[in-house]
Design a protein around this motif. Structure first.
Motif, PDB file in Angstrom:
ATOM      1  N   ASP A   6      -9.633 -12.400  23.035  1.00  9.41           N
ATOM      2  CA  ASP A   6      -8.692 -12.088  23.656  1.00  9.41           C
ATOM      3  C   ASP A   6      -8.680 -13.458  24.726  1.00  9.41           C
ATOM      4  O   ASP A   6      -7.649 -14.085  25.364  1.00  9.41           O
ATOM      5  CB  ASP A   6      -8.523 -10.987  24.876  1.00  9.41           C
ATOM      6  CG  ASP A   6      -7.862  -9.893  23.852  1.00  9.41           C
ATOM      7  OD1 ASP A   6      -7.235  -9.905  22.796  1.00  9.41           O
ATOM      8  OD2 ASP A   6      -8.718  -8.381  24.186  1.00  9.41           O
ATOM      9  N   ARG A   9      -6.867 -16.464  22.826  1.00 10.18           N
ATOM     10  CA  ARG A   9      -5.607 -15.646  22.759  1.00 10.18           C
ATOM     11  C   ARG A   9      -4.935 -16.146  23.910  1.00 10.18           C
ATOM     12  O   ARG A   9      -4.109 -17.155  24.390  1.00 10.18           O
ATOM     13  CB  ARG A   9      -5.678 -14.460  22.958  1.00 10.18           C
ATOM     14  CG  ARG A   9      -4.102 -14.107  23.198  1.00 10.18           C
ATOM     15  CD  ARG A   9      -3.790 -12.385  21.832  1.00 10.18           C
ATOM     16  NE  ARG A   9      -3.870 -11.991  23.205  1.00 10.18           N
ATOM     17  CZ  ARG A   9      -3.533 -11.267  23.714  1.00 10.18           C
ATOM     18  NH1 ARG A   9      -2.295 -11.534  23.746  1.00 10.18           N
ATOM     19  NH2 ARG A   9      -3.961  -9.935  24.613  1.00 10.18           N
ATOM     20  N   ILE A  10      -5.506 -16.207  25.426  1.00  8.09           N
ATOM     21  CA  ILE A  10      -5.592 -16.169  27.127  1.00  8.09           C
ATOM     22  C   ILE A  10      -5.698 -17.999  27.274  1.00  8.09           C
ATOM     23  O   ILE A  10      -4.291 -18.646  27.379  1.00  8.09           O
ATOM     24  CB  ILE A  10      -6.156 -15.817  27.549  1.00  8.09           C
ATOM     25  CG1 ILE A  10      -6.164 -14.002  27.820  1.00  8.09           C
ATOM     26  CG2 ILE A  10      -6.240 -16.187  29.510  1.00  8.09           C
ATOM     27  CD1 ILE A  10      -7.172 -12.734  28.966  1.00  8.09           C
ATOM     28  N   HIS A  13      -1.820 -19.841  25.705  1.00  5.85           N
ATOM     29  CA  HIS A  13      -0.860 -19.531  26.089  1.00  5.85           C
ATOM     30  C   HIS A  13      -0.426 -19.864  27.598  1.00  5.85           C
ATOM     31  O   HIS A  13       0.600 -20.297  27.348  1.00  5.85           O
ATOM     32  CB  HIS A  13      -0.559 -17.473  26.291  1.00  5.85           C
ATOM     33  CG  HIS A  13      -0.250 -17.016  25.419  1.00  5.85           C
ATOM     34  ND1 HIS A  13      -1.337 -16.579  24.009  1.00  5.85           N
ATOM     35  CD2 HIS A  13       0.925 -16.414  25.085  1.00  5.85           C
ATOM     36  CE1 HIS A  13      -0.104 -15.924  23.314  1.00  5.85           C
ATOM     37  NE2 HIS A  13       1.100 -16.006  23.749  1.00  5.85           N
ATOM     38  N   ALA A  23       2.012 -17.490  31.609  1.00  3.71           N
ATOM     39  CA  ALA A  23       1.061 -17.364  29.674  1.00  3.71           C
ATOM     40  C   ALA A  23       1.005 -15.477  30.515  1.00  3.71           C
ATOM     41  O   ALA A  23       1.014 -14.873  29.447  1.00  3.71           O
ATOM     42  CB  ALA A  23      -0.207 -18.050  30.391  1.00  3.71           C
ATOM     43  N   ALA A  24       0.849 -15.302  31.712  1.00  7.78           N
ATOM     44  CA  ALA A  24       0.430 -14.446  32.142  1.00  7.78           C
ATOM     45  C   ALA A  24       1.912 -12.747  32.145  1.00  7.78           C
ATOM     46  O   ALA A  24       1.453 -12.088  31.459  1.00  7.78           O
ATOM     47  CB  ALA A  24       0.192 -14.043  33.440  1.00  7.78           C
ATOM     48  N   LEU A  27       2.269 -12.701  28.009  1.00 10.12           N
ATOM     49  CA  LEU A  27       0.313 -11.802  27.325  1.00 10.12           C
ATOM     50  C   LEU A  27       0.944 -10.287  28.517  1.00 10.12           C
ATOM     51  O   LEU A  27      -0.350  -9.569  28.054  1.00 10.12           O
ATOM     52  CB  LEU A  27      -0.638 -12.481  27.951  1.00 10.12           C
ATOM     53  CG  LEU A  27      -1.205 -13.525  27.246  1.00 10.12           C
ATOM     54  CD1 LEU A  27      -2.330 -14.075  27.862  1.00 10.12           C
ATOM     55  CD2 LEU A  27      -1.099 -13.207  26.069  1.00 10.12           C
ATOM     56  N   SER A  29       0.402  -9.406  31.263  1.00  9.09           N
ATOM     57  CA  SER A  29      -0.254 -10.045  32.206  1.00  9.09           C
ATOM     58  C   SER A  29      -0.063  -9.833  33.582  1.00  9.09           C
ATOM     59  O   SER A  29       1.012 -10.300  33.908  1.00  9.09           O
ATOM     60  CB  SER A  29      -1.535  -9.976  31.473  1.00  9.09           C
ATOM     61  OG  SER A  29      -3.049 -10.107  33.104  1.00  9.09           O
ATOM     62  N   GLN A  31      -1.700 -12.713  36.804  1.00  9.74           N
ATOM     63  CA  GLN A  31      -1.898 -14.074  37.063  1.00  9.74           C
ATOM     64  C   GLN A  31      -4.085 -14.318  37.485  1.00  9.74           C
ATOM     65  O   GLN A  31      -4.173 -14.677  36.657  1.00  9.74           O
ATOM     66  CB  GLN A  31      -1.333 -15.125  37.798  1.00  9.74           C
ATOM     67  CG  GLN A  31      -1.937 -16.479  38.173  1.00  9.74           C
ATOM     68  CD  GLN A  31      -0.911 -17.273  39.561  1.00  9.74           C
ATOM     69  OE1 GLN A  31      -0.029 -16.961  39.533  1.00  9.74           O
ATOM     70  NE2 GLN A  31      -1.633 -18.866  39.718  1.00  9.74           N
ATOM     71  N   ASN A  33      -5.576 -11.827  36.565  1.00 10.53           N
ATOM     72  CA  ASN A  33      -6.864 -11.375  35.364  1.00 10.53           C
ATOM     73  C   ASN A  33      -6.665 -12.423  34.204  1.00 10.53           C
ATOM     74  O   ASN A  33      -8.187 -13.218  33.532  1.00 10.53           O
ATOM     75  CB  ASN A  33      -5.665 -10.638  34.315  1.00 10.53           C
ATOM     76  CG  ASN A  33      -6.344  -8.674  35.520  1.00 10.53           C
ATOM     77  OD1 ASN A  33      -7.273  -8.649  36.114  1.00 10.53           O
ATOM     78  ND2 ASN A  33      -5.422  -7.669  34.683  1.00 10.53           N
ATOM     79  N   VAL A  34      -5.742 -13.696  34.484  1.00 14.28           N
ATOM     80  CA  VAL A  34      -5.783 -14.788  33.490  1.00 14.28           C
ATOM     81  C   VAL A  34      -6.968 -15.612  34.011  1.00 14.28           C
ATOM     82  O   VAL A  34      -7.637 -16.180  33.189  1.00 14.28           O
ATOM     83  CB  VAL A  34      -3.889 -15.122  33.320  1.00 14.28           C
ATOM     84  CG1 VAL A  34      -3.751 -16.667  32.691  1.00 14.28           C
ATOM     85  CG2 VAL A  34      -3.791 -14.216  32.156  1.00 14.28           C
ATOM     86  N   ALA A  37      -9.804 -14.360  33.074  1.00 15.62           N
ATOM     87  CA  ALA A  37     -10.551 -14.457  32.027  1.00 15.62           C
ATOM     88  C   ALA A  37     -11.007 -16.601  31.089  1.00 15.62           C
ATOM     89  O   ALA A  37     -11.843 -16.670  30.770  1.00 15.62           O
ATOM     90  CB  ALA A  37      -9.069 -14.214  30.766  1.00 15.62           C
TER      91      ALA A  37
END
Length: 301
Positions: A6, A9-10, A13, A23-24, A27, A29, A31, A33-34, A37
């Motif tokens: 993961d 993967r983040i 993106h 990207a968020a 995914l 998700s 911003q 959290n992205v 990560a």
């Protein structure tokens, strides 16, 4: 070093979109959290992967090196997933095709054999049309693809792709076989009965133009409904016909057909695949499109 799938993967993106926000969204998700990560990944790797600028998010030198490897891996994974999804979707369904007789025999049938061998669960519906009829069926959404011969009209949102060129010859039966012993002009040929497709077809239009280019008028004594009807009529001495080379090879071997040595050159024609650009094809139809496109020969360019 234990870094999760993961996390990469983040990173992939964010690098692909050059944006934490986009990207968020991709995914599903958010911003924060992205961003969190990516910071954890940078901490694990001990380097900075992204820098922010007026142009948005940019990869650092270390980020570019990592992305060069990660992008290959992720794109290979995506292709694998797409292939598996395609296999599942090709287990059933139906593809409808509008095809002219010449296109059917000179190109489509061998491709359909391969298609059914690879995807036996997909049903095929073949409509035998003239080129204008097949184009009309495609416009009206009655078929997924049209496989037809030139000349053709394919205005937007239709798009035609030339797949294969083919040549035609003037042929006669036994009663006129003496004409095959020497060169014959269109002017002399026009003095004999001619077997042709109907005046509403593009084939008739093609030969009308050929005759007109040499100061002649095409006069069809017998009009056939489909291209495969021309040969039997010619063999029964009803007149001279123009047919694709693929149609006459086996007939010549049996001595039932005679190819005329025409003084004027008959221009090549093309078999084309036509599709709509404003409508997405089903996976089953898209796979047939792919197989037809693979048949594209260099002389069709």
């Amino acid at each position: 070093m234990q870094i999760s799938y993961d996390a990469y993967r983040i990173f992939y993106h964010v690098a692909k979109f050059k944006s934490f926000t986009r990207a968020a969204e991709a995914l599903l998700s958010n911003q924060p959290n992205v961003t969190r990560a990516v910071k954890q990944l940078e901490a694990s790797l001990g380097c900075t992967l992204f820098v922010r600028s007026n142009r948005g998010v940019q990869l650092t030198d270390e980020g570019q090196k990592l992305y060069a490897h990660i992008s290959i891996a992720f794109e290979n994974i995506q292709r694998g997933e797409e292939e598996l999804a395609l296999r599942r979707s090709l287990g059933s369904g139906m593809v409808s095709i509008g095809a002219s007789e010449t296109a059917l025999h000179c190109l489509l049938l061998p491709v359909l054999r391969q298609y059914k061998a690879a995807h036996p669960g997909v049903s095929l519906k073949i409509s035998n049309h003239s080129t204008p009829q097949a184009i009309a069926a495609l416009k009206n959404g009655l078929v997924d693809l049209a496989v037809v011969t030139t000349p053709l009209d394919a205005p937007p949102p239709l798009r035609a792709l030339r797949i294969k060129s083919f040549h035609e010859a003037a042929v006669c039966g036994n009663a006129l076989s003496h004409l095959a012993e020497r060169e014959i002009s269109l002017t002399e040929l026009s003095q004999y009965p001619i077997v042709s497709l109907g005046a509403e077809t593009k084939t008739y239009e093609f030969y009308s133009q050929l005759f007109a280019d040499h100061g002649l008028s095409l006069r069809a004594d017998i009009q056939a409904a489909t291209a495969d009807q021309v040969l039997p009529m010619v063999k029964h001495d009803l007149g001279i016909g123009f047919v694709p080379d693929d149609f006459i090879r086996s007939e010549k071997d049996q001595g039932r057909l005679f190819v005329l040595n025409l003084k004027e050159e008959i221009p090549p024609r093309f078999i084309c695949m036509v599709k709509r650009t404003d409508t997405a094809l089903s996976p089953a139809a898209k796979e047939l499109e792919r197989m037809l496109t693979e048949q594209k020969s260099a002389d069709a360019d």
